[in-house]
Scaffold this active site. Structure first.
Site, mmCIF file in Angstrom:
data_model
loop_
_atom_site.group_PDB
_atom_site.id
_atom_site.type_symbol
_atom_site.label_atom_id
_atom_site.label_comp_id
_atom_site.label_asym_id
_atom_site.label_seq_id
_atom_site.Cartn_x
_atom_site.Cartn_y
_atom_site.Cartn_z
ATOM 1 N N ASP A 13 0.810 -1.220 0.000
ATOM 2 C CA ASP A 13 0.000 0.000 0.000
ATOM 3 C C ASP A 13 0.843 1.271 0.000
ATOM 4 O O ASP A 13 0.447 2.299 0.546
ATOM 5 C CB ASP A 13 -0.964 0.021 1.213
ATOM 6 C CG ASP A 13 -1.902 -1.170 1.200
ATOM 7 O OD1 ASP A 13 -2.307 -1.574 0.103
ATOM 8 O OD2 ASP A 13 -2.210 -1.682 2.277
ATOM 9 N N GLY A 15 1.480 2.988 -2.580
ATOM 10 C CA GLY A 15 1.066 3.855 -3.685
ATOM 11 C C GLY A 15 1.670 3.386 -5.004
ATOM 12 O O GLY A 15 1.835 4.177 -5.946
ATOM 13 N N LYS A 16 1.950 2.085 -5.091
ATOM 14 C CA LYS A 16 2.557 1.530 -6.309
ATOM 15 C C LYS A 16 1.691 1.765 -7.532
ATOM 16 O O LYS A 16 2.186 2.129 -8.602
ATOM 17 C CB LYS A 16 2.770 0.004 -6.152
ATOM 18 C CG LYS A 16 3.693 -0.374 -5.023
ATOM 19 C CD LYS A 16 3.745 -1.875 -4.821
ATOM 20 C CE LYS A 16 2.469 -2.486 -4.314
ATOM 21 N NZ LYS A 16 2.101 -2.136 -2.947
ATOM 22 N N GLY A 40 -4.660 -4.322 -3.603
ATOM 23 C CA GLY A 40 -5.641 -3.289 -3.908
ATOM 24 C C GLY A 40 -4.874 -2.045 -4.293
ATOM 25 O O GLY A 40 -4.200 -1.441 -3.453
ATOM 26 N N HIS A 41 -4.887 -1.706 -5.566
ATOM 27 C CA HIS A 41 -4.146 -0.544 -6.046
ATOM 28 C C HIS A 41 -5.159 0.512 -6.484
ATOM 29 O O HIS A 41 -5.929 0.282 -7.421
ATOM 30 C CB HIS A 41 -3.231 -0.929 -7.211
ATOM 31 C CG HIS A 41 -2.199 -1.960 -6.851
ATOM 32 N ND1 HIS A 41 -1.291 -2.468 -7.742
ATOM 33 C CD2 HIS A 41 -1.919 -2.566 -5.667
ATOM 34 C CE1 HIS A 41 -0.515 -3.349 -7.135
ATOM 35 N NE2 HIS A 41 -0.884 -3.429 -5.873
ATOM 36 N N GLN A 225 1.892 -6.076 -3.142
ATOM 37 C CA GLN A 225 2.445 -6.223 -1.795
ATOM 38 C C GLN A 225 3.766 -5.426 -1.678
ATOM 39 O O GLN A 225 3.920 -4.443 -2.383
ATOM 40 C CB GLN A 225 2.638 -7.701 -1.412
ATOM 41 C CG GLN A 225 1.329 -8.449 -1.206
ATOM 42 C CD GLN A 225 0.653 -8.887 -2.495
ATOM 43 O OE1 GLN A 225 1.267 -9.506 -3.340
ATOM 44 N NE2 GLN A 225 -0.615 -8.587 -2.653
ATOM 45 N N GLY A 307 -10.854 -3.218 3.937
ATOM 46 C CA GLY A 307 -11.413 -2.115 4.729
ATOM 47 C C GLY A 307 -10.832 -2.021 6.137
ATOM 48 O O GLY A 307 -11.226 -1.173 6.930
ATOM 49 N N LYS A 336 2.781 10.280 -0.399
ATOM 50 C CA LYS A 336 2.035 10.759 0.772
ATOM 51 C C LYS A 336 2.820 11.731 1.652
ATOM 52 O O LYS A 336 2.623 11.773 2.879
ATOM 53 C CB LYS A 336 1.509 9.571 1.587
ATOM 54 C CG LYS A 336 0.522 8.718 0.770
ATOM 55 C CD LYS A 336 -0.302 7.791 1.589
ATOM 56 C CE LYS A 336 -1.663 8.329 1.893
ATOM 57 N NZ LYS A 336 -2.592 7.312 2.431
ATOM 58 N N LEU A 337 3.709 12.506 1.032
ATOM 59 C CA LEU A 337 4.436 13.522 1.808
ATOM 60 C C LEU A 337 3.463 14.549 2.379
ATOM 61 O O LEU A 337 3.682 15.110 3.450
ATOM 62 C CB LEU A 337 5.486 14.214 0.909
ATOM 63 C CG LEU A 337 6.458 15.132 1.629
ATOM 64 C CD1 LEU A 337 7.339 14.370 2.613
ATOM 65 C CD2 LEU A 337 7.340 15.903 0.647
#
Ligand code: GDP
Ligand code: IMO
Ligand code: MG
Length: 433
Positions: A13, A15-16, A40-41, A225, A307, A336-337
């Site tokens: 997770d 942010g690939k 989940g991308h 992953q 979730g 996500k900076l």
């Protein structure tokens, strides 16, 4: 013959998907090489949000062919659902464009049932899997009794093999786990239908990729992953059952190592983990709430697939250095900076303490992380909202200092910095090319 590979540097997770979306612009092929619908991308493009589980994120770029590699485990039910959803969003998912390796393995309801009962049997020491049947499907692969996409080419024989597989699993479910048996006949019929629908997509992916590379076209490999969930190199046993690291791309696509050009490690500006297992920099309290969000925003830290709220903590540079070591990243993408804006101070874990001793490298491998206490470097945070910044030099000095620290600590240049989920919210540092 460039093969570029995008790999999660943490516990998934990172942010690939959205980094792949950006790098896919000039790629002929984007290929997933590991895992299944445990991934989940999420990719945001203007008003549209794409939640991808099996189809590579490159599918959003209309000129790119997408490939599901042989290292994957594929649940036909979720794949067909995902194709339907994408089709309804106007995305071309025709067999001309989507190709699936004959060598990929099939996930059935029996694998999902096994995942469920095995997790329940582990009780307090459960792994916190996604319950998608990933582990049991890879177990069948390694035991050389798995069902492959290739088997779908003869739908009747495949249906018979599915029936036998469900019946065999029923023995385990009922006798070992005292659980209800599954309806083998119904599942077999459903899978005959899946086989007929997926037949036109099945292909020889190794050759497809080789042909593309021979024409000097760009192929982009999309990891699912992350490094710390890797079966070989992750925080075992709290890992997934595939190889998300660089070797998984080579093996899962059937491509020579000489083709590799860029190995892009994607890391968040902080650390997250969903599921059980060690997490030295884990936080609770108000900083954790700031990092996680409330669930109101699509990017808040709640699992795309399940979730579940993700566990959160400060960035761990010791683990990042380990990810560099395992993958040989040529560059990093920092995501996500924007989430760190307003936190004071911001911290990076630069070492661990055990008893009186301090280590700046993993002392005994990843298995013993539990007993280590993180040593932090505290940096001054920034208050400014950075979501509209488009050039590195326009970032606050403190944010630039944070980035520089990560580069120094990891020894790898950061080529992309992301300040929001949208395509244009990625700052590309061309000077590091
Ligand atoms: P993946 O599994 O590595 O592809 O990552 P996920 O898609 O599961 O999780 C990343 C989430 O963060 C998604 O909702 C993205 O849209 C979002 N995201 C990615 N980069 C950024 C960023 O720089 N800022 C913010 N606010 N959200 C981001
Ligand atoms: P993406 O591709 C984060 C975690 C699960 C669990 C462990 C084993 O979106 O980064 P599994 O179902 O694979 O047997 O579960 O791995 N996990 C992930 N965590 N992102 C993922 O994928 C994950 N896929 C599996 O939570 O701890
Ligand atoms: Mg994800």
């Amino acid at each position: 013959m460039p093969l570029d590979i995008v790999i999660g540097a943490q516990w998934g997770d990172e942010g690939k998907g959205r980094i792949v979306d950006v790098l896919a612009r000039d790629a002929q092929i984007v290929a997933r090489y590991n895992g299944g619908d445990n991934a989940g991308h999420t990719v945001t493009v203007g008003p549209q949000t794409f939640r991808l589980h099996l189809i590579p994120s490159g599918v959003i770029n209309p000129d790119t062919k997408v490939v599901l590699g042989g290292g994957m485990v594929i649940n036909p039910e979720t794949l067909l659902q995902e194709m339907e959803t994408l089709g309804a969003m106007g995305v071309d998912i025709s067999p001309k464009r989507v190709r699936i390796s004959y060598a990929a393995h099939v996930i059935t309801p029996a694998h999902k049932a096994l995942d469920r009962v095995q997790e329940a049997a582990r009780g307090k020491v459960s792994l916190g899997t996604t319950l998608r049947g990933i582990g049991p499907a890879y177990v069948d692969k390694v035991a050389r009794r798995g069902l492959r996409l290739r088997d779908m080419l003869d739908a009747d024989t495949f249906a018979e093999a599915v029936r036998a597989h469900v019946q065999n699993t029923n023995e385990i479910l009922t006798q070992l786990y005292k659980s209800e048996p599954l309806p083998a006949e119904t599942i077999s019929k459903t899978f005959r239908d899946y086989a007929r629908r997926l037949q036109p997509y099945i292909d020889d992916i190794s050759s497809l990729v080789a042909d593309s590379l021979a024409k000097d076209q760009k192929v982009l490999a999309e990891g699912a992953q992350g490094t710390l969930l890797d079966l070989e190199h992750g925080t075992y046993p709290y890992v997934t059952s595939s190889i998300p690291t660089v070797a998984g791309a080579i093996c899962g696509l059937g491509v020579g190592v000489g083709a590799v050009r860029r190995v892009v490690g994607v890391t968040k500006a902080f650390q997250t983990r969903v599921g059980a297992g060690p997490f030295p920099t884990e936080l609770n309290g108000s900083t954790a709430m700031a990092l996680r969000g409330t669930g109101e925003n699509p990017w808040d830290e709640f699992g795309t697939t399940t979730g579940r709220p993700r566990r959160v903590g400060w960035l761990d540079a010791v683990l990042l250095r380990y990810a560099v070591q395992v993958n040989g990243f040529t560059e990093l993408a920092l995501t996500k900076l924007d989430i760190l804006s307003g936190l004071q101070p911001v911290c990076i874990c630069i070492g661990y303490r055990r008893g009186g001793e301090v280590f700046n490298k993993l002392p005994f491998g990843l298995a013993n992380l539990e007993s280590l206490e993180p040593v932090y470097k505290q940096l001054t945070g920034w208050k400014d909202d950075i979501r509209s910044v488009r050039r590195l030099k326009d970032l606050p000095d403190q944010a630039l200092e944070y980035i520089e620290h990560i580069e120094t600590l990891s020894g790898v240049p950061i080529r992309m910095v992301s300040v929001g989920p949208e395509r244009e919210q990625i700052i590309i540092d061309e000077s590091t090319q």
